[in-house]
Design a protein around this motif. Sequence first.
Motif, PDB file in Angstrom:
ATOM      1  N   TYR A   1       0.788  -1.304  -0.039  1.00 56.01           N
ATOM      2  CA  TYR A   1       0.049  -0.040   0.008  1.00 56.01           C
ATOM      3  C   TYR A   1       0.874   1.223  -0.077  1.00 56.01           C
ATOM      4  O   TYR A   1       1.906   1.373   0.431  1.00 56.01           O
ATOM      5  N   ASN A   2       0.449   2.079  -0.564  1.00 52.33           N
ATOM      6  CA  ASN A   2       0.876   3.549  -0.443  1.00 52.33           C
ATOM      7  C   ASN A   2       0.551   4.284   0.754  1.00 52.33           C
ATOM      8  O   ASN A   2      -0.709   4.127   0.994  1.00 52.33           O
ATOM      9  N   ILE A   3       1.184   4.669   1.670  1.00 52.81           N
ATOM     10  CA  ILE A   3       0.898   5.438   2.850  1.00 52.81           C
ATOM     11  C   ILE A   3       1.166   6.717   2.368  1.00 52.81           C
ATOM     12  O   ILE A   3       2.025   7.428   2.183  1.00 52.81           O
ATOM     13  N   ALA A   4      -0.328   7.522   2.147  1.00 47.80           N
ATOM     14  CA  ALA A   4      -0.051   8.822   1.779  1.00 47.80           C
ATOM     15  C   ALA A   4       0.109   9.796   2.693  1.00 47.80           C
ATOM     16  O   ALA A   4       0.017   9.740   3.863  1.00 47.80           O
ATOM     17  N   SER A   5       0.862  10.901   2.292  1.00 56.67           N
ATOM     18  CA  SER A   5       0.916  12.135   2.906  1.00 56.67           C
ATOM     19  C   SER A   5      -0.194  13.071   2.652  1.00 56.67           C
ATOM     20  O   SER A   5      -0.687  12.983   1.728  1.00 56.67           O
ATOM     21  N   LEU A   6      -0.789  13.902   3.930  1.00 60.62           N
ATOM     22  CA  LEU A   6      -1.677  14.847   3.691  1.00 60.62           C
ATOM     23  C   LEU A   6      -1.121  16.082   4.225  1.00 60.62           C
ATOM     24  O   LEU A   6      -0.597  16.432   5.393  1.00 60.62           O
ATOM     25  N   VAL A   7      -1.371  17.179   3.256  1.00 61.79           N
ATOM     26  CA  VAL A   7      -0.788  18.690   3.799  1.00 61.79           C
ATOM     27  C   VAL A   7      -2.016  19.411   3.640  1.00 61.79           C
ATOM     28  O   VAL A   7      -2.663  19.566   2.548  1.00 61.79           O
ATOM     29  N   HIS A   8      -2.314  20.035   4.578  1.00 55.63           N
ATOM     30  CA  HIS A   8      -3.537  20.944   4.548  1.00 55.63           C
ATOM     31  C   HIS A   8      -3.333  22.277   3.500  1.00 55.63           C
ATOM     32  O   HIS A   8      -2.195  22.800   3.519  1.00 55.63           O
ATOM     33  N   PRO A   9      -4.292  22.368   2.851  1.00 56.95           N
ATOM     34  CA  PRO A   9      -4.079  23.607   1.847  1.00 56.95           C
ATOM     35  C   PRO A   9      -3.524  25.127   2.508  1.00 56.95           C
ATOM     36  O   PRO A   9      -2.920  25.909   1.828  1.00 56.95           O
ATOM     37  N   THR A  10      -3.731  25.182   3.778  1.00 60.30           N
ATOM     38  CA  THR A  10      -3.494  26.426   4.546  1.00 60.30           C
ATOM     39  C   THR A  10      -1.881  26.225   5.035  1.00 60.30           C
ATOM     40  O   THR A  10      -1.380  27.288   5.550  1.00 60.30           O
ATOM     41  N   ALA A  11      -1.287  25.220   4.916  1.00 53.60           N
ATOM     42  CA  ALA A  11      -0.084  24.947   5.450  1.00 53.60           C
ATOM     43  C   ALA A  11       1.124  25.632   4.437  1.00 53.60           C
ATOM     44  O   ALA A  11       0.697  25.759   3.297  1.00 53.60           O
ATOM     45  N   LEU A  12       1.839  26.238   5.120  1.00 56.69           N
ATOM     46  CA  LEU A  12       3.172  26.966   4.252  1.00 56.69           C
ATOM     47  C   LEU A  12       4.193  26.267   4.425  1.00 56.69           C
ATOM     48  O   LEU A  12       4.903  25.956   5.576  1.00 56.69           O
ATOM     49  N   ILE A  13       4.761  25.636   3.396  1.00 48.95           N
ATOM     50  CA  ILE A  13       5.983  24.890   3.399  1.00 48.95           C
ATOM     51  C   ILE A  13       6.979  25.311   2.257  1.00 48.95           C
ATOM     52  O   ILE A  13       6.526  25.531   1.066  1.00 48.95           O
ATOM     53  N   SER A  14       8.047  25.432   2.587  1.00 50.36           N
ATOM     54  CA  SER A  14       9.108  25.875   1.687  1.00 50.36           C
ATOM     55  C   SER A  14       9.449  24.900   0.654  1.00 50.36           C
ATOM     56  O   SER A  14       9.442  23.693   0.915  1.00 50.36           O
ATOM     57  N   LYS A  15       9.629  25.068  -0.535  1.00 46.03           N
ATOM     58  CA  LYS A  15       9.992  24.355  -1.660  1.00 46.03           C
ATOM     59  C   LYS A  15      11.275  23.459  -1.419  1.00 46.03           C
ATOM     60  O   LYS A  15      11.450  22.454  -2.084  1.00 46.03           O
ATOM     61  N   SER A  16      12.103  23.971  -0.564  1.00 44.13           N
ATOM     62  CA  SER A  16      13.322  23.437  -0.267  1.00 44.13           C
ATOM     63  C   SER A  16      13.128  22.096   0.892  1.00 44.13           C
ATOM     64  O   SER A  16      14.142  21.541   1.149  1.00 44.13           O
ATOM     65  N   CYS A  17      12.098  22.074   1.325  1.00 43.87           N
ATOM     66  CA  CYS A  17      11.675  21.000   2.295  1.00 43.87           C
ATOM     67  C   CYS A  17      11.605  19.843   1.575  1.00 43.87           C
ATOM     68  O   CYS A  17      11.440  19.382   0.467  1.00 43.87           O
ATOM     69  N   GLU A  18      11.975  18.517   2.421  1.00 43.45           N
ATOM     70  CA  GLU A  18      11.588  17.212   1.993  1.00 43.45           C
ATOM     71  C   GLU A  18      10.887  16.442   2.820  1.00 43.45           C
ATOM     72  O   GLU A  18      10.678  16.771   4.079  1.00 43.45           O
ATOM     73  N   ILE A  19       9.837  16.135   2.271  1.00 39.22           N
ATOM     74  CA  ILE A  19       8.910  15.534   3.037  1.00 39.22           C
ATOM     75  C   ILE A  19       8.503  14.003   2.719  1.00 39.22           C
ATOM     76  O   ILE A  19       8.336  13.469   1.586  1.00 39.22           O
ATOM     77  N   GLY A  20       8.624  13.301   3.848  1.00 30.89           N
ATOM     78  CA  GLY A  20       8.455  11.689   3.523  1.00 30.89           C
ATOM     79  C   GLY A  20       7.219  11.069   3.395  1.00 30.89           C
ATOM     80  O   GLY A  20       6.287  11.611   3.240  1.00 30.89           O
ATOM     81  N   ASN A  21       6.978   9.671   3.449  1.00 29.53           N
ATOM     82  CA  ASN A  21       5.865   8.973   3.210  1.00 29.53           C
ATOM     83  C   ASN A  21       5.087   9.207   4.656  1.00 29.53           C
ATOM     84  O   ASN A  21       5.661   9.068   5.544  1.00 29.53           O
ATOM     85  N   GLY A  22       3.871   9.122   4.540  1.00 35.88           N
ATOM     86  CA  GLY A  22       2.756   9.167   5.562  1.00 35.88           C
ATOM     87  C   GLY A  22       2.825  10.158   6.385  1.00 35.88           C
ATOM     88  O   GLY A  22       2.413  10.261   7.598  1.00 35.88           O
ATOM     89  N   VAL A  23       3.362  11.396   6.049  1.00 29.91           N
ATOM     90  CA  VAL A  23       3.371  12.746   6.800  1.00 29.91           C
ATOM     91  C   VAL A  23       1.848  13.414   6.753  1.00 29.91           C
ATOM     92  O   VAL A  23       1.412  13.432   5.702  1.00 29.91           O
ATOM     93  N   ILE A  24       1.832  13.824   7.969  1.00 30.25           N
ATOM     94  CA  ILE A  24       0.439  14.521   8.122  1.00 30.25           C
ATOM     95  C   ILE A  24       0.663  15.898   8.541  1.00 30.25           C
ATOM     96  O   ILE A  24       1.324  15.960   9.422  1.00 30.25           O
ATOM     97  N   ILE A  25       0.420  16.773   7.750  1.00 30.52           N
ATOM     98  CA  ILE A  25       0.640  18.315   7.975  1.00 30.52           C
ATOM     99  C   ILE A  25      -0.663  19.121   8.120  1.00 30.52           C
ATOM    100  O   ILE A  25      -1.313  19.208   7.148  1.00 30.52           O
ATOM    101  N   MET A  26      -1.042  19.552   9.331  1.00 28.75           N
ATOM    102  CA  MET A  26      -2.506  20.182   9.523  1.00 28.75           C
ATOM    103  C   MET A  26      -2.556  21.725   9.173  1.00 28.75           C
ATOM    104  O   MET A  26      -1.397  22.468   8.966  1.00 28.75           O
ATOM    105  N   VAL A  27      -3.741  22.202   9.558  1.00 26.61           N
ATOM    106  CA  VAL A  27      -3.980  23.770   9.099  1.00 26.61           C
ATOM    107  C   VAL A  27      -3.058  24.588   9.751  1.00 26.61           C
ATOM    108  O   VAL A  27      -2.550  24.368  10.901  1.00 26.61           O
ATOM    109  N   GLY A  28      -2.480  25.622   8.936  1.00 23.64           N
ATOM    110  CA  GLY A  28      -1.661  26.585   9.595  1.00 23.64           C
ATOM    111  C   GLY A  28      -0.333  26.433   9.839  1.00 23.64           C
ATOM    112  O   GLY A  28       0.331  27.187  10.480  1.00 23.64           O
TER     113      GLY A  28
END
Length: 191
Positions: free
Chosen positions: A82-109
């Motif tokens: 199975y793919n363990i999905a990552s979820l990033v809320h649309p209001t989160a601010l994330i630099s383009k230089s960041c690395e985000i792994g599998n199954g990461v959950i990033i919530m509001v703001g």
Amino acid sequence: MSKIIIYGSKDFAYVIKSLVEDCGHEFVGFIDDYNDGEFVIGTYSDVKTKYPPHLYDIVIAIGYNNLDARWKVYQKILVDGYNIASLVHPTALISKSCEIGNGVIIMVGAIIDTNCVLNDLVVVWPGVVINHDSIIGENNFLSPNSTICGFVYTEQSCFIGAGAVIVNHTVVPQSSFIKAGQVYYQKKLVE
């Protein structure tokens, strides 16, 4: 848009259900190996037979009270394809230089600054700030409004309480439990 099954069915799972929908994905149901309940579609064994990995993604909503069990479930699901999905809320601010792994959950703001790494299965609650050049180890929980200053390294399976501050150039050892509101700086500096 992905079809998402959530592993877990308690309070945390309902928070993740809302995040799945806010991210524009289709919520399919909850996996619960021990209980029936609203939206529960079966045990993991049931789900493996009815919901093939090429059609469905899984998000893990097992909470911080048992980080070891959470990690074991993650490993089991990966082995089954199975793919363990990552979820990033649309209001989160994330630099383009960041690395985000599998199954990461990033919530509001949440705010994640430049050159950060979030390893697999990290949970970032609302209002968390992760400053530049920090590395968050696998299976970490960062509670609401906690602050990770620059050049911090948190090892695997740490819990950072609400409003806690991890001071810059700090290493947080594996399986640490940082209390809400605590300022953490005692450990050795990152070289």
